[in-house]
Design a protein around this motif. Structure first.
Motif, mmCIF file in Angstrom:
data_model
loop_
_atom_site.group_PDB
_atom_site.id
_atom_site.type_symbol
_atom_site.label_atom_id
_atom_site.label_comp_id
_atom_site.label_asym_id
_atom_site.label_seq_id
_atom_site.Cartn_x
_atom_site.Cartn_y
_atom_site.Cartn_z
ATOM 1 N N ARG A 7 0.854 -1.183 0.000
ATOM 2 C CA ARG A 7 0.000 0.000 0.000
ATOM 3 C C ARG A 7 0.896 1.241 0.000
ATOM 4 O O ARG A 7 1.871 1.312 0.751
ATOM 5 C CB ARG A 7 -0.890 0.020 1.243
ATOM 6 C CG ARG A 7 -2.008 1.050 1.167
ATOM 7 C CD ARG A 7 -2.989 0.928 2.316
ATOM 8 N NE ARG A 7 -2.366 1.237 3.591
ATOM 9 C CZ ARG A 7 -2.215 0.372 4.599
ATOM 10 N NH1 ARG A 7 -2.627 -0.872 4.457
ATOM 11 N NH2 ARG A 7 -1.653 0.737 5.740
ATOM 12 N N ASN A 9 0.815 5.559 -0.044
ATOM 13 C CA ASN A 9 0.009 6.759 0.142
ATOM 14 C C ASN A 9 0.869 8.005 -0.054
ATOM 15 O O ASN A 9 1.904 8.155 0.599
ATOM 16 C CB ASN A 9 -0.565 6.802 1.559
ATOM 17 C CG ASN A 9 -1.517 5.644 1.803
ATOM 18 O OD1 ASN A 9 -1.229 4.754 2.590
ATOM 19 N ND2 ASN A 9 -2.636 5.631 1.097
ATOM 20 N N GLY A 10 0.410 8.852 -0.953
ATOM 21 C CA GLY A 10 1.039 10.176 -1.144
ATOM 22 C C GLY A 10 2.529 10.143 -1.398
ATOM 23 O O GLY A 10 3.277 11.001 -0.898
ATOM 24 N N ASP A 29 -0.836 7.252 -5.015
ATOM 25 C CA ASP A 29 -1.562 6.341 -4.135
ATOM 26 C C ASP A 29 -1.773 5.044 -4.882
ATOM 27 O O ASP A 29 -2.139 5.037 -6.056
ATOM 28 C CB ASP A 29 -2.928 6.928 -3.741
ATOM 29 C CG ASP A 29 -2.754 8.223 -2.949
ATOM 30 O OD1 ASP A 29 -1.906 8.223 -2.036
ATOM 31 O OD2 ASP A 29 -3.438 9.209 -3.268
ATOM 32 N N GLN A 31 -2.588 0.576 -4.179
ATOM 33 C CA GLN A 31 -2.840 -0.496 -3.221
ATOM 34 C C GLN A 31 -3.003 -1.785 -4.018
ATOM 35 O O GLN A 31 -3.820 -1.852 -4.940
ATOM 36 C CB GLN A 31 -4.119 -0.174 -2.460
ATOM 37 C CG GLN A 31 -4.427 -1.140 -1.357
ATOM 38 C CD GLN A 31 -5.557 -0.614 -0.486
ATOM 39 O OE1 GLN A 31 -5.502 0.521 -0.007
ATOM 40 N NE2 GLN A 31 -6.596 -1.402 -0.305
ATOM 41 N N GLY A 64 5.905 10.621 1.785
ATOM 42 C CA GLY A 64 4.839 9.641 1.601
ATOM 43 C C GLY A 64 4.988 8.462 2.527
ATOM 44 O O GLY A 64 5.778 8.499 3.490
ATOM 45 N N ARG A 224 1.378 11.406 -11.218
ATOM 46 C CA ARG A 224 0.198 11.048 -10.415
ATOM 47 C C ARG A 224 -0.473 9.819 -11.021
ATOM 48 O O ARG A 224 -0.390 9.593 -12.225
ATOM 49 C CB ARG A 224 -0.828 12.204 -10.402
ATOM 50 C CG ARG A 224 -0.332 13.450 -9.707
ATOM 51 C CD ARG A 224 -1.425 14.529 -9.752
ATOM 52 N NE ARG A 224 -0.857 15.844 -9.493
ATOM 53 C CZ ARG A 224 -0.563 16.293 -8.286
ATOM 54 N NH1 ARG A 224 -0.785 15.538 -7.219
ATOM 55 N NH2 ARG A 224 -0.068 17.511 -8.117
#
Lengths: 236, 400
Positions: A7, A9-10, A29, A31, A64, A224
């Motif tokens: 996972r 994130n950011g 991001d 997952q 992150g 992104r």
């Protein structure tokens, strides 16, 4: 909540400083669950390789969070001191070219990782042979890499990535040098192995012929990611 | 634990073996150079051993008879024989020259000795064929390295000599084989002039009023006779009686005979430390240069081999191989190359050493030191390659 898999994130990565700084990743991001194979698709310069290097603990992100299984490995800084051991034990790599060690036979190419980790040679080779059987290349166990076909080499590379039962496999354009049939076979094998070993697999690709095989796809553009559902038809 | 270096060497054994053979020939040359030096030292010691002397009595203030010329009267030995502790004493002359044999000639050290049996100072210690010199003139005993045969006629200056005996390992400090001839002949040979020069000398003497005075009959003939004879020898070789130390016997000779006396130890220092010192330094320079060249070659080979494996090294690092494992792999390969080279070099040197015209002595100690040096050089040479390997970024394995 994931108990295994990966996972993110950011996740951010900036190269350089000041006015010349380049933000390669601007907050990714992602997952991936255990047993799942996802595609990571994007044009050249979109940040695919940077993301892969960050995930592979080869370069350090700028900010992150990354969680591998139950373990937070990065949270605005590495939380693990031995990144080499992290790569050896918890991350499997499959490259565009198989990059097998030319002076080791197929079995030892696969068994090398556990051997380097200090496992007995016989036990490591036994594990390698089991994987070769699962990947249907056991008959080439004593062959040298130069004597294998491209598809066989890529299967051996997959076996090498799986030998330590890592929670995540990072595959960088694994089908690029293969024709459609072999490319699909490699993706089929990755799916099988992901399910069998409960491994999360991230496949970076440009290859249009394998894109429909993913159930989930992450598009990366300008640093992104956007998630979207894939067709996933090939293995229904 | 798997040996990555061993597998790599086995995989590309041809490349390693051929590289090792090339390096081995260089190491063989290095070992041979060391053998040449050892041979020179051994020749010098053989010269002293074969002389059978405990003391060398030579002209005062000289380092004779080998390192400098020395000239003493040939009757001095009689007085030395009477000194305390002296068992035997014999005159000896040394003259390095080209000894003619038919149309060809051989470089040899002509040694003038008093005809006698074994054990006499200056005599060859043993013969491998024939007999010793028994006559006062025109017989010779030669080292087999001269190539002379028994019964063969050889020419030294104007006189012909018959080879009556052959000996072995009788050489000068520079490795020239020895030819033993009777002392009187050797004395004559040292100062023998050609016929024209003799005639001219006699004429000049006759024209000199000091030697050709009216009313003094026989003066001119006596002067000419003294000019024609050579009453000098280069040294007196002395054997001392059991129970005496060389220094105890040497001191009275120095004091009362006003001559220079060297013991065996001192003579060895002169030969090794002075006579062959320049050659030793010359060889030492060669050894240093060869060692540097060998190190450069090993470093270049290992560096090139390592650069050829950058991608594999990147993969190895990416999948978690420790730096020390990669460094050890390169180190093992470098040492492996050195070991192959050393084995080839040692075998090569052993085969070609006997072909050299002068004595090449390959000592096991030198081989052991050479092996250690090769390993050290290989370890040092691998540093460059190891540095290059450790700089390889594991990210190189990931495209993009």
């Amino acid at each position: 909540m994931l108990t295994k898999g990966i996972r993110i994130n950011g996740l951010k990565k900036r190269y350089g400083k000041g006015e010349t700084a380049v933000d390669a990743l601007k907050g990714v991001d992602m997952q991936v669950a255990p047993g799942e194979v996802v595609g990571l698709i994007g044009p050249s310069g979109s940040g695919k390789s940077t993301l892969l290097k960050c995930l592979g603990a080869v370069i350090e992100p700028t900010a992150g969070q990354m969680t591998l299984g139950d373990e937070v490995i990065y949270d605005d800084g590495w939380k693990i001191s031995d990144l080499r051991a992290l790569r050896r034990d918890k991350i499997g790599f499959v490259f565009q070219a198989p990059y097998l060690i030319p002076f080791l036979d197929v079995t030892d190419n696969i068994a090398l990782l556990p051997m380097l980790a200090g496992h007995p040679n016989n036990e490591s080779r036994q594990r390698a042979l089991e994987l070769l059987k699962a990947l249907d290349v056991a008959h080439r166990a004593r062959a040298m890499p130069s004597h294998l076909s491209g598809g066989e080499q890529q299967r051996v590379a997959i076996a090498r990535a799986l030998i330590n039962r890592p929670p995540v496999i990072l595959a960088d354009e694994p089908t690029a040098p293969l024709d459609s049939e072999r490319a699909l076979a490699v993706i089929r094998i990755l799916n099988q192995m992901a399910r069998q070993y409960e491994t999360a697999v991230i496949v970076v690709t440009h290859d249009e012929k394998i894109v429909p095989t993913f159930r989930r796809i992450y598009h990366i553009r300008d640093g992104r990611t956007n998630e979207e559902a894939g067709e996933g038809r090939a293995f229904e | 634990m798997i040996s990555l270096a061993g597998r790599d060497i086995l995989h590309a054994w041809g490349k390693f073996v051929f590289t090792g053979v090339g390096l081995g020939l260089l190491i063989g040359v290095t070992l041979t150079m060391a053998g040449v030096y050892r041979g020179m030292v051994d020749d010098a010691k053989a010269l002293l051993d074969n002389s059978g002397a405990d003391l060398w009595v030579v002209q005062k203030d000289t380092l004779g008879p080998y390192a400098e010329s020395s000239s003493i009267y040939d009757d001095v030995y009689r007085g030395i024989l009477g000194m305390p502790g002296v068992e035997r004493a014999a005159n000896v002359t040394y003259l390095t020259m080209q000894v003619r044999r038919g149309e060809s000639d051989v470089r040899a050290m002509v040694v003038g000795v008093v005809p006698g049996g074994p054990g006499e100072p200056g005599q060859p210690g043993y013969l491998v064929a024939g007999r010793r010199i028994t006559r006062g003139h025109y017989e010779a005993v030669a080292d087999i390295a001269t190539g002379f045969q028994l019964g063969e006629q050889i020419q030294i200056r104007r006189n012909l000599y018959t080879v009556v005996g052959l000996t072995r390992r009788m050489v000068s400090s520079s490795g020239d084989p020895m030819v033993f001839i009777p002392l009187k002949d050797a004395q004559e040979a040292q100062f023998l002039k050609d016929n024209d020069a003799i005639v001219q000398q006699r004429r000049r003497t006759a024209e000199n009023p000091a030697f050709n005075r009216p009313g003094v009959p026989g003066l001119l003939n006596a002067a000419i006779a003294s000019q024609s004879a050579n009453p000098y020898v280069n040294a007196v070789l002395v054997q001392i009686e059991p129970g005496y130390s060389p220094d105890d016997v040497a001191e009275p000779i120095r004091r009362w005979k006003r001559l220079q006396v060297y013991t065996r130890e001192q003579m060895e220092k002169i030969l090794v430390g002075k006579l062959i010192a320049t050659s030793a330094r010359q060889i030492g320079m060669f050894l240093v240069i060869l060692a540097i060249v060998s190190a450069a070659i090993v470093a270049f080979i290992i560096y090139t081999l390592t650069l050829g494996k950058v991608r594999e090294i990147a993969v190895l690092k990416l999948i978690g191989t420790r730096n020390r494992t990669i460094a050890f792999m390169i180190l093992q390969q470098a040492v492996g190359l050195g070991v192959i080279g050393f084995v080839v070099g040692k075998i090569s040197a052993t085969f070609w050493a006997p072909i050299f015209p002068k004595y090449v002595l390959l000592e096991p100690g030198d081989a052991a030191r050479g092996f250690v040096a090769v390993v050290v050089i290989c370890v040092l040479a691998s540093v460059l390659a190891i540095r290059a390997a450790l700089k390889v970024d594991p990210a190189e394995a990931i495209g993009g």
